[in-house]
Design an enzyme around this catalytic site. Sequence first.
Site, short mmCIF file in Angstrom:
data_model
loop_
_atom_site.label_atom_id
_atom_site.label_comp_id
_atom_site.label_asym_id
_atom_site.label_seq_id
_atom_site.Cartn_x
_atom_site.Cartn_y
_atom_site.Cartn_z
N GLU C 60 0.81 -1.22 0.00
CA GLU C 60 0.00 0.00 0.00
C GLU C 60 0.85 1.27 0.00
OE1 GLU C 60 -0.79 -2.71 1.62
OE2 GLU C 60 -2.83 -3.18 0.93
N HIS C 129 -11.07 -4.97 9.30
CA HIS C 129 -11.66 -4.86 7.96
C HIS C 129 -12.99 -4.11 7.99
CE1 HIS C 129 -8.79 -8.12 7.08
NE2 HIS C 129 -9.02 -7.94 5.80
C1 LIG Z 1 -2.00 -4.80 4.03
C2 LIG Z 1 -3.06 -5.61 3.40
N1 LIG Z 1 -3.35 -5.43 2.11
C3 LIG Z 1 -4.30 -6.17 1.50
C4 LIG Z 1 -5.01 -7.11 2.20
C5 LIG Z 1 -6.11 -7.93 1.52
N2 LIG Z 1 -5.68 -9.30 1.38
C6 LIG Z 1 -5.98 -10.24 2.29
S1 LIG Z 1 -5.27 -11.73 1.97
C7 LIG Z 1 -4.55 -11.11 0.57
C8 LIG Z 1 -3.70 -12.00 -0.27
C9 LIG Z 1 -2.57 -12.51 0.55
O1 LIG Z 1 -1.74 -13.29 -0.23
P1 LIG Z 1 -0.61 -14.13 0.46
O2 LIG Z 1 0.17 -13.27 1.37
O3 LIG Z 1 0.14 -14.83 -0.60
O4 LIG Z 1 -1.39 -15.17 1.40
P2 LIG Z 1 -2.38 -16.33 0.94
O5 LIG Z 1 -3.75 -15.76 0.95
O6 LIG Z 1 -1.97 -16.78 -0.39
O7 LIG Z 1 -2.22 -17.38 1.98
C10 LIG Z 1 -4.87 -9.78 0.38
C11 LIG Z 1 -4.43 -8.95 -0.75
C12 LIG Z 1 -4.72 -7.23 3.57
N3 LIG Z 1 -5.39 -8.08 4.33
N4 LIG Z 1 -3.73 -6.50 4.13
#
Ligand SMILES: Cc1ncc(C[n+]2csc(CCOP(=O)(O)OP(=O)(O)O)c2C)c(N)n1
Lengths: 326, 326, 324, 324
Positions: C60, C129
Site C-alpha cells: 500500500e 476490515h
Molecule cells: C496490508 C493488506 N493489504 C491487502 C489485504 C487484503 N488481502 C488479504 S489476503 C490477501 C492476499 C494474501 O496473499 P498471500 O500473502 O500470498 O497469502 P495467501 O492468501 O496466499 O495465503 C490480500 C491482498 C490485507 N489483508 N492487508
Amino acid sequence: MSLSAELCRTMYKDMWRIRLFEEEANRQTNLGNVMGALHMYCGEEAVAVGVCSNLRKDDYVLGTHRSHGHCLAKGADSRQMMAELYGKATGTCAGKGGSMHIADFSLNMLGANGIVGAGIAPATGAALASKMRGTDQVAVCFFGDGAAARGTFHEGIGLGSLWKLPVVYVCENNQYQQWVPRMNVAVLDSVSDMAGAYAIPGVSVNGQDPIEVYEVAREAINRARSGGGPTLIEARTYRFYGHSLGDEQQYRTPEEVEAWRTDHDPIKTLRALMADRQWLTDQEDTAIQDEVKDEIANAVKFADESPFPDAAEVTTDVLAPAQEAG
Amino acid sequence: MSLSAELCRTMYKDMWRIRLFEEEANRQTNLGNVMGALHMYCGEEAVAVGVCSNLRKDDYVLGTHRSHGHCLAKGADSRQMMAELYGKATGTCAGKGGSMHIADFSLNMLGANGIVGAGIAPATGAALASKMRGTDQVAVCFFGDGAAARGTFHEGIGLGSLWKLPVVYVCENNQYQQWVPRMNVAVLDSVSDMAGAYAIPGVSVNGQDPIEVYEVAREAINRARSGGGPTLIEARTYRFYGHSLGDEQQYRTPEEVEAWRTDHDPIKTLRALMADRQWLTDQEDTAIQDEVKDEIANAVKFADESPFPDAAEVTTDVLAPAQEAG
Amino acid sequence: MMRTITFGEALREALHEEMERDDTVFVMGEDVITHGGPYKVTQGIAERFPGRIFETPIAEAGIVGVGVGAAMAGMHPVVEIMYLDFITCAMDEVVNQAAKMRYMTGGQASVPMVIRLPCGAGRLLAAQHSQIMESWFMHVPGVQVAVPSTPSDGKGLLKTAVRSPDPVLFFEYKRTYTSKGEVPEGEYTIPFGQADIKRDGEDATIVAVGPMVQKSLEAAVLLEDEGYDVEVVDPRTLSPLDTETICESVRRTGRAVVCGEDSSFAGSVSEIAAMIGENCFGDLKAPVVRIGSPHVPMPFSAALVKHVVPEVPNITAAVEQVIS
Amino acid sequence: MMRTITFGEALREALHEEMERDDTVFVMGEDVITHGGPYKVTQGIAERFPGRIFETPIAEAGIVGVGVGAAMAGMHPVVEIMYLDFITCAMDEVVNQAAKMRYMTGGQASVPMVIRLPCGAGRLLAAQHSQIMESWFMHVPGVQVAVPSTPSDGKGLLKTAVRSPDPVLFFEYKRTYTSKGEVPEGEYTIPFGQADIKRDGEDATIVAVGPMVQKSLEAAVLLEDEGYDVEVVDPRTLSPLDTETICESVRRTGRAVVCGEDSSFAGSVSEIAAMIGENCFGDLKAPVVRIGSPHVPMPFSAALVKHVVPEVPNITAAVEQVIS
Ligand SMILES: Cc1ncc(C[n+]2csc(CCOP(=O)(O)OP(=O)(O)O)c2C)c(N)n1
Ligand SMILES: Cc1ncc(C[n+]2csc(CCOP(=O)(O)OP(=O)(O)O)c2C)c(N)n1
Ligand SMILES: [Mg+2]
Ligand SMILES: [Mg+2]
C-alpha cells in the site's frame, strides 16, 4: 555526452556551486538569516553532479532532507534557493518549504523530502508516468543509506522492478544515519547488495570521484531510458559536516573528518584529473571559482533584499485556487 | 526429536485435524452457522504441522488471515476454535475475533492477523523478549508470499537479523495472492532468494512434504534457539480451495487444482511414507481418522450449544478492566 | 423514467467516463484486473483501456507513493485500497506527501490523485476490515474527503474527484455498493463542499454522513407518524464541509442530530457538532446530539455487531430527545 | 522548596525510575543511545541499564511492530518516534495491531507499550516535522492519549503510561522540553482520565491542551486586569477524557473556550467542544469557542509560522468573546 574538458568544467563548477552555496548558507545560519535545520551536502557533491550531468532537463529528480546538491545539480537557481532558506516570498517554494522541501517543478526537480525514504515510490511513479506517456524521461531518486532500511525502499523498488520502469535509485551511503554510524544499525555494508532481492542490477561506486559516478550513472540512465528497467546505485561517500548544524558529532573523530576532507574531496579529485589532462589552468580554475563566488554573493543579496511572505500566504496553496467542480 | 513412527503419527493426525476442521467449517458456513470470511488452509497442512512439530509449548507463533492450521498445529482446542468461527462466547476470542484473529495465548499462539505482513515485526518482537529474558524461546512467523512485497517484511526481518534474534520466518508460497497469480505481481519466483538482502540463511522447501518441512524447520529452529539468528524459509505449497469461500477462482483451472490434490496432497504423502516404513496400518489409519472425526463433531456440538456473547461484551476488552494508576 | 443502477455500477460508470475523457487517468490497486477489486468497481477497465490499469503486489505504501509521483508528473491516478483499514500502511504517503506537496512547494506541485476506500461494516470481517476514519482525513489539510450516500452522488462526486487538482479520499461504504438508485446517464459532476438537503423539514435537522443518510430518511418517515417534520442534510464532502447549508438548516429548525456510522468520539460528527454549536448557538433550542458507534473496535460476532452499528431507532430516539 | 527541573529532565527521571522498578521495561528508537534521542530524554540509559536500550535503523513500522510483539510477550517497551510526523509510517502497527489486539483476542492480549511522540512546532522544521494529530489517536479505541503540560505532570503521567497494560501515545510538545517546573523526587503517578484544574475561576472555563495550558494561564492573568476570573482545566489525558471535571467547571462558569495547538478542524478541541455542547447545553451562556491552528500545513518561514501557532492574544480574545 562522453567525458570531455567541457563536461568536466561544468561538473567542476557545479560542485563548487554546491560547496559555496552551502558554506554561505551555513554562515547565514550563524548570522540568524537562515533558519530551521540545515543538512549540509558538502563532501558528497560528486554524487549529485555525477548523476545529474547525465540528465535532461525534463528528467525527474527526487531528493531527501539533504538536497541542496541535488537541486543545484539539476539546475536550480541559487538565488531562489537562498531566498527559500531565508523564508522569503521569492524562494523556490515561496518560503513555505525551507531547506528540506526545496523543489523546482520547472526543472522537474520534484522536491527534497523531510521523510527518510519517502521519495523512492514517488520517483517510481514519475517513471511510470514517463513510461505511460512514452516520453522516455528518466526519474532519479537520491536517498541516504538510512533509507535502505525503510519499507518504502522495498515497496518502491519492488514496483519499479516489476514494471521495468525508467528509474535509477541512487543511495548516498555516507556511512552515518543522523548520529549513528551505519554499521551500528545495519547488517550489509553495501546497499547495492540488496539489488538482488529485486532482480535489478546493483552497483557500488566511489562517490568521491565525479567521473566514476558519472560513468556508472550514465550506464544506468541509458538502460532506464531505453527500456531496460531500474538500477540500484550505491555511491560510497562522506559528509564533511555534522548531520545538521549544531551536531556535536561525538560519533566520529575530527581526524576521520579531516582525513576525508584531505584525501577524498571530490572537488580536489576532479581538479587533479583536469590538471592532469591539461583541461584546467590555474587561471581558469580561479575564474570558475570567482564566477561561483559572484553567483553566491548575488544569491545572498537577492535573499537579503527579498520580502518575507505576507500573512495571507498562510492559507494559500493548501488546495488549488479555483477548486471548481466540472 | 528425530523422525520416528510416533512423530509421524502425530503429524499425520494433526494434518487430518486441520483438514477436517476446515471442511467442517466450510460446511457450517454454507449452513449459515459460521460467518465472515473463511480462508481455507487445506492443502498447506504440511507447513504448519512440519514447523510446529519442532516447537515447545512456550515458543511463539504468529499467523495470517489463513491460520486455522497454525493454531491447530500449535495445539489449539478445536472446540474453542469452532465456537469462535460461530461467533460464540466460548470461542478462543470470546467471539470478538473470528477466523482472522484466532489466538491462544495459553499456547503462545499470539494471533492470526487480518493485515498481510503484519505479524512479521511482532514475531521479531516476541523473539526480542525471549532474548532479553534469556528463556531460549523461539518465535515463528508464518506469512504468505504476498507479504514478501510489504515493507513490514523488509523492516521486520531487517531488525531480526540486526539483533540476531531467535525467530524463524516461514513464507507459505502458495503461488497466489488473493485472486492474482504471484508471478503477475512479483519478479522473484522464490521468496527465499530475498534472504541475502538481510544476510540471513534462506531456504526453499517442498511444502507438500511434511518431513522435508519438518527437517528444514528443525535446523532453523535449532539455530535460532542456540543464538544463530533468524532464517527465512520458503515453503512451496498450494491451497486446495479459493482465497476465501465464494471465490470463483477464474484465475486458475479446475484441472490445476485437481492435479495438486491428486499428486501433492501432504496427507497422502505422509501416509505413503508411513505405509512404506510400516508405521501405519490401515486399521491405525482408520482409528486416527475416526478420532479426528469425533474431535470435530465434538467441536461442532460445542459451538452449536454455546451461547452468543452478551451485548455488554461489546464494550469490554477495549482496555484492561482495572485501568488504575500506580 | 431514469434508469436505476447500483452504487457500485455508478462508480464504475464514472471511472469509465473519466478514463474516456482524459487519457492521463489510470487505475492502480490490488486485484483490480483479475477481479475488478473486491467490489468489482474496476471491472471492464483492463479490456477497454489496456495499459491504463495496474494490478499491484500487496504494498500500500508503494502504491500510494507511486500514485503521488505519477500525479506530480501530470497523471491522474485512481488508487484502490482494498479496504480502508489498509490505508494505515500508507499514511505517510497520504498525509506527509500527497496532502502537503502543494503547500511545501509553494504551489508548484499538484497531486491530482483519488484514493478509493471501501469502508465500514461489511459481512462480519471484524476489527481490521471494518473501519471508517473519515475524521482522520478531515484533520489533514491538503486533502479532500468525499462520502457519497447514493448511486447518483457516487457518480457525480467521483467524476469531480478525478478532475480535482488535489488529492481526494473517496469513502465507499461497503454496504452501499449494492444499493440502487436513479443515476443520470452521461456527463454530470457534483461540486465539492456543497451539501445536499435530502429531505426538507421544519422541526429538526439531521446531518447524516454516508449510509446514515438512508437510515435518517427512514427515521424521518417514522417520525412523521409522531408529527415531526425532519430535515435531512447530507454534507457529501466532509472536507471541504459546507457549513453554510448545515447552519442555515439548523438555524431554521433550532435542533440538530448529527449521525455517522463511525465511532463518534473524535469522529466526523464531532467536528460537525462543534461547528454547529459555535455558529448556531443563539438559535439552538436543544443540545446538538451525536449518533455513532460506541468507541470500540468492530467485533466479529453478529450478536455483538448489531449493537455497534447505529440503526434507525438510534436516530429516531435522538430526534425525539432534541425535540422534546 | 521543591527542586525545579525541565520537562525533558522530568521525563528522563520517570524513565530511569520505571526501568529501575521493573526490568521488563526497555527503550527502543532511533539515535536513543548515541544521542539520547533528539531531545536527550533517553540519555544515560545505555550506561545505567545496558542491554535494555535498542538503537534502531530507520524503520518506524518495524520498531512499533517489534514493540507490539515484545509487549504481547510480556515486556514493557517504551518506543521513541523521533518526531510525531513519522508515526504515519507505523499506523497499521498502532491502530490495527497494538490498539485492537486485546479486543480481537477477547481479552487475552495485553500490549503494554508506550510510544513517545515529540510533536508540535519547533525550530522552523516545516510541514513534515511539526504535526500533532492527537485527535487521530483519540479516535482509535484501545489506545490512550496522554498530553502532559508541565514537568511534574510529565513525570507522573509517563510513569503511569509505563505501568499501563494498554498502549499509550505519549505526546511531548517540543517547545515544552526546556520549560521548568517543580517536580517531586521519587515515586508518584498521575491517574489517566483525571483532568487537573490548573487555575480556579468563576467567569469562564478554558479547557487547554498541552502547551496551551501555559498560554491560558498567561491569558488568565491578563484577563484579571479586565476583571475576568477564568478557570483553566488541563485534561492531561485526551483518551480517556475526564468529561466530568470539564463539565462540572463549564456548568459552573457557563462559558467555555477550548484551546489546542493543533488545527481545530476535526481536532482534539472539536471532541471536547462537541461534548461540552451535548452535556452542558442548559448552562451555557455563550457558544463554546475553539482555538487552534488554521487548517494548513505548517509553513517554514518564521513570518508565516507566527500566524499559525495560537498564542495568548488568541485566547484572551476568545474569552472576551464568550464573556461579552
Ligand atoms: C496490508 C493488506 N493489504 C491487502 C489485504 C487484503 N488481502 C488479504 S489476503 C490477501 C492476499 C494474501 O496473499 P498471500 O500473502 O500470498 O497469502 P495467501 O492468501 O496466499 O495465503 C490480500 C491482498 C490485507 N489483508 N492487508
Ligand atoms: C521516516 C523518518 N524517520 C526518521 C527521520 C529522522 N531523520 C532525518 S535524517 C535521518 C538520518 C538519515 O540518514 P541517511 O538516510 O543515511 O541520510 P543522511 O542524513 O546520511 O544523508 C533521520 C533518522 C525522518 N526524517 N524520517
Ligand atoms: Mg547516511
Ligand atoms: Mg499466497
